[in-house]
Design an enzyme around this catalytic site. Structure first.
Site, PDB file in Angstrom:
ATOM      1  N   SER A 142       0.865  -1.194   0.000  1.00 42.01           N
ATOM      2  CA  SER A 142       0.000   0.000   0.000  1.00 42.01           C
ATOM      3  C   SER A 142       0.893   1.233   0.000  1.00 42.01           C
ATOM      4  O   SER A 142       2.067   1.146   0.398  1.00 42.01           O
ATOM      5  CB  SER A 142      -0.846   0.001   1.278  1.00 42.01           C
ATOM      6  N   TYR A 155      -1.979  -0.431  10.492  1.00 48.24           N
ATOM      7  CA  TYR A 155      -2.133  -0.818   9.079  1.00 48.24           C
ATOM      8  C   TYR A 155      -0.827  -0.533   8.328  1.00 48.24           C
ATOM      9  O   TYR A 155      -0.326  -1.384   7.600  1.00 48.24           O
ATOM     10  CB  TYR A 155      -3.301  -0.041   8.457  1.00 48.24           C
TER      11      TYR A 155
HETATM   12  P1  NDP Z   1     -11.585  -5.515  -0.265  1.00 44.53           P
HETATM   13  O1  NDP Z   1     -12.071  -5.341   1.138  1.00 44.53           O
HETATM   14  O2  NDP Z   1     -12.542  -5.271  -1.381  1.00 44.53           O
HETATM   15  O3  NDP Z   1     -10.924  -6.957  -0.447  1.00 44.53           O
HETATM   16  C1  NDP Z   1     -10.219  -7.584   0.587  1.00 44.53           C
HETATM   17  C2  NDP Z   1     -10.207  -9.070   0.310  1.00 44.53           C
HETATM   18  O4  NDP Z   1      -9.488  -9.719   1.371  1.00 44.53           O
HETATM   19  C3  NDP Z   1     -11.601  -9.676   0.288  1.00 44.53           C
HETATM   20  O5  NDP Z   1     -11.713 -10.525  -0.838  1.00 44.53           O
HETATM   21  C4  NDP Z   1     -11.678 -10.493   1.569  1.00 44.53           C
HETATM   22  O6  NDP Z   1     -12.446 -11.676   1.341  1.00 44.53           O
HETATM   23  C5  NDP Z   1     -10.221 -10.869   1.758  1.00 44.53           C
HETATM   24  N1  NDP Z   1      -9.907 -11.267   3.131  1.00 44.53           N
HETATM   25  C6  NDP Z   1      -9.996 -10.542   4.267  1.00 44.53           C
HETATM   26  N2  NDP Z   1      -9.671 -11.309   5.330  1.00 44.53           N
HETATM   27  C7  NDP Z   1      -9.358 -12.538   4.833  1.00 44.53           C
HETATM   28  C8  NDP Z   1      -8.941 -13.767   5.410  1.00 44.53           C
HETATM   29  N3  NDP Z   1      -8.763 -13.890   6.736  1.00 44.53           N
HETATM   30  N4  NDP Z   1      -8.720 -14.821   4.605  1.00 44.53           N
HETATM   31  C9  NDP Z   1      -8.896 -14.719   3.266  1.00 44.53           C
HETATM   32  N5  NDP Z   1      -9.290 -13.595   2.643  1.00 44.53           N
HETATM   33  C10 NDP Z   1      -9.515 -12.516   3.439  1.00 44.53           C
HETATM   34  O7  NDP Z   1     -10.328  -4.528  -0.398  1.00 44.53           O
HETATM   35  P2  NDP Z   1      -9.217  -4.301  -1.549  1.00 44.53           P
HETATM   36  O8  NDP Z   1      -9.543  -5.063  -2.760  1.00 44.53           O
HETATM   37  O9  NDP Z   1      -9.012  -2.865  -1.639  1.00 44.53           O
HETATM   38  O10 NDP Z   1      -7.933  -4.921  -0.819  1.00 44.53           O
HETATM   39  C11 NDP Z   1      -7.008  -5.783  -1.438  1.00 44.53           C
HETATM   40  C12 NDP Z   1      -5.612  -5.458  -0.949  1.00 44.53           C
HETATM   41  O11 NDP Z   1      -5.227  -4.170  -1.421  1.00 44.53           O
HETATM   42  C13 NDP Z   1      -5.453  -5.413   0.563  1.00 44.53           C
HETATM   43  O12 NDP Z   1      -4.239  -6.044   0.941  1.00 44.53           O
HETATM   44  C14 NDP Z   1      -5.386  -3.931   0.864  1.00 44.53           C
HETATM   45  O13 NDP Z   1      -4.683  -3.657   2.060  1.00 44.53           O
HETATM   46  C15 NDP Z   1      -4.649  -3.441  -0.374  1.00 44.53           C
HETATM   47  N6  NDP Z   1      -4.799  -2.004  -0.618  1.00 44.53           N
HETATM   48  C16 NDP Z   1      -6.020  -1.473  -0.962  1.00 44.53           C
HETATM   49  C17 NDP Z   1      -6.159  -0.111  -1.144  1.00 44.53           C
HETATM   50  C18 NDP Z   1      -7.478   0.517  -1.436  1.00 44.53           C
HETATM   51  O14 NDP Z   1      -7.595   1.748  -1.367  1.00 44.53           O
HETATM   52  N7  NDP Z   1      -8.514  -0.239  -1.771  1.00 44.53           N
HETATM   53  C19 NDP Z   1      -4.999   0.788  -1.037  1.00 44.53           C
HETATM   54  C20 NDP Z   1      -3.772   0.130  -0.708  1.00 44.53           C
HETATM   55  C21 NDP Z   1      -3.693  -1.214  -0.512  1.00 44.53           C
HETATM   56  P3  NDP Z   1     -13.428 -12.390   2.397  1.00 44.53           P
HETATM   57  O15 NDP Z   1     -13.950 -11.319   3.310  1.00 44.53           O
HETATM   58  O16 NDP Z   1     -14.467 -13.013   1.515  1.00 44.53           O
HETATM   59  O17 NDP Z   1     -12.565 -13.408   3.085  1.00 44.53           O
END
Ligand code: NDP
Length: 244
Positions: A142, A155
């Site tokens: 990030s 975070y």
């Molecule tokens: P979302 O919340 O849309 O997606 C997060 C995903 O992580 C979901 O599919 C969720 O699936 C999964 N997840 C959470 N906990 C678990 C777990 N214990 N086991 C398996 N899967 C898990 O957010 P983003 O798509 O934005 O996030 C994706 C990545 O990008 C993250 O690492 C985030 O930190 C990073 N990021 C995002 C930014 C943004 O602005 N969106 C900026 C910078 C970085 P489920 O709940 O079904 O398990």
């Protein structure tokens, strides 16, 4: 140039946001994508959508905090498609709050998902890649892994850790490509987990300039598409209007 076709790509956190967009994009480019997350109904719908567009995918329930489950996920991919070429360690959570709120359970959850989850992903595929002499590990960090802001200490700490782990791994191997991608603010469900009111309101304002998750999917696909001797080690992809 398409070094993506027929590659077996594991994507954690594929049920929404960046993971979902990446799954669709890589499948369109001919990869076999293996999708993991806890919300399996979302994964089932995504597998159907990819199949309807002529793509190849499988979905499996995955909790990245559980090392055995992560190993079973990687084993499932190998049994379905023969081997694992790439893992995208994308699953992450971001329940922001000031440290003084003492939301210690949320700190633990960020450490478990954002750091341990990435390490579990690496552990699940590294021996196979080392034995084969090739593979690619892509970790999603990030802009919070480059600079710290209030309410985001823990975070940001997890994302600094993702960058440290990625760079260490890169230096330890001369066979496996290691890529870390740091998104800026991207439209997704990430901010939904913020339970702190101040943090939630600040994020709502900050997220107005969000870019689409496809922008990150394209960066991931660029890193995979390079020839084997080219390792795209690190990328930042953020909104043009981003002050950070
Ligand atoms: P979302 O919340 O849309 O997606 C997060 C995903 O992580 C979901 O599919 C969720 O699936 C999964 N997840 C959470 N906990 C678990 C777990 N214990 N086991 C398996 N899967 C898990 O957010 P983003 O798509 O934005 O996030 C994706 C990545 O990008 C993250 O690492 C985030 O930190 C990073 N990021 C995002 C930014 C943004 O602005 N969106 C900026 C910078 C970085 P489920 O709940 O079904 O398990």
């Amino acid at each position: 140039m398409n070094n993506i076709a027929n590659k077996v790509v594991l994507i954690t956190g594929a049920s929404s946001g960046i993971g979902e967009a990446t799954a669709k994009h890589l499948a369109e480019n001919g990869a076999h994508v293996v999708l993991g997350a806890r919300r399996t109904e979302r994964l089932d719908a995504l597998v159907e959508e990819i199949a309807a567009s002529g793509g190849s995918s499988r979905g499996r329930s995955l909790d990245v905090t559980d090392r055995q489950d992560m190993q079973a996920f990687a084993d499932f991919a190998a049994s379905e498609f023969g081997q694992v070429d790439v893992i995208v360690n994308n699953a992450g959570v971001m329940p922001l709050s000031p440290l003084a709120s003492l939301k210690v359970d949320e700190w633990d959850r960020m450490i478990d998902v954002n750091i341990r989850g990435v390490l579990h992903g690496i552990a699940a595929v590294l021996p196979g890649m080392e034995a084969r002499g090739s593979g690619q590990i892509i970790n999603i960090a990030s802009i919070g892994g480059h600079a710290v802001t209030p309410t985001a200490s823990v975070y940001c700490a997890t994302k600094f850790a993702v960058r440290a782990i990625s760079d260490g791994l890169r230096q330890e191997t001369d066979k496996i490509r290691v890529t870390v991608i740091s998104p800026g603010v991207v439209e997704s469900e990430l901010a939904d987990s913020i339970s702190d009111e101040k943090g939630r309101n600040e994020m709502k304002e900050f997220r107005r300039i969000s870019i689409q998750p496809e922008a990150i999917a394209h960066a991931i696909s660029y890193a995979i598409a390079q020839p084997p001797e080219v390792d795209v080690s690190e990328m930042i992809v953020r909104p043009t209007a981003s002050p950070f």
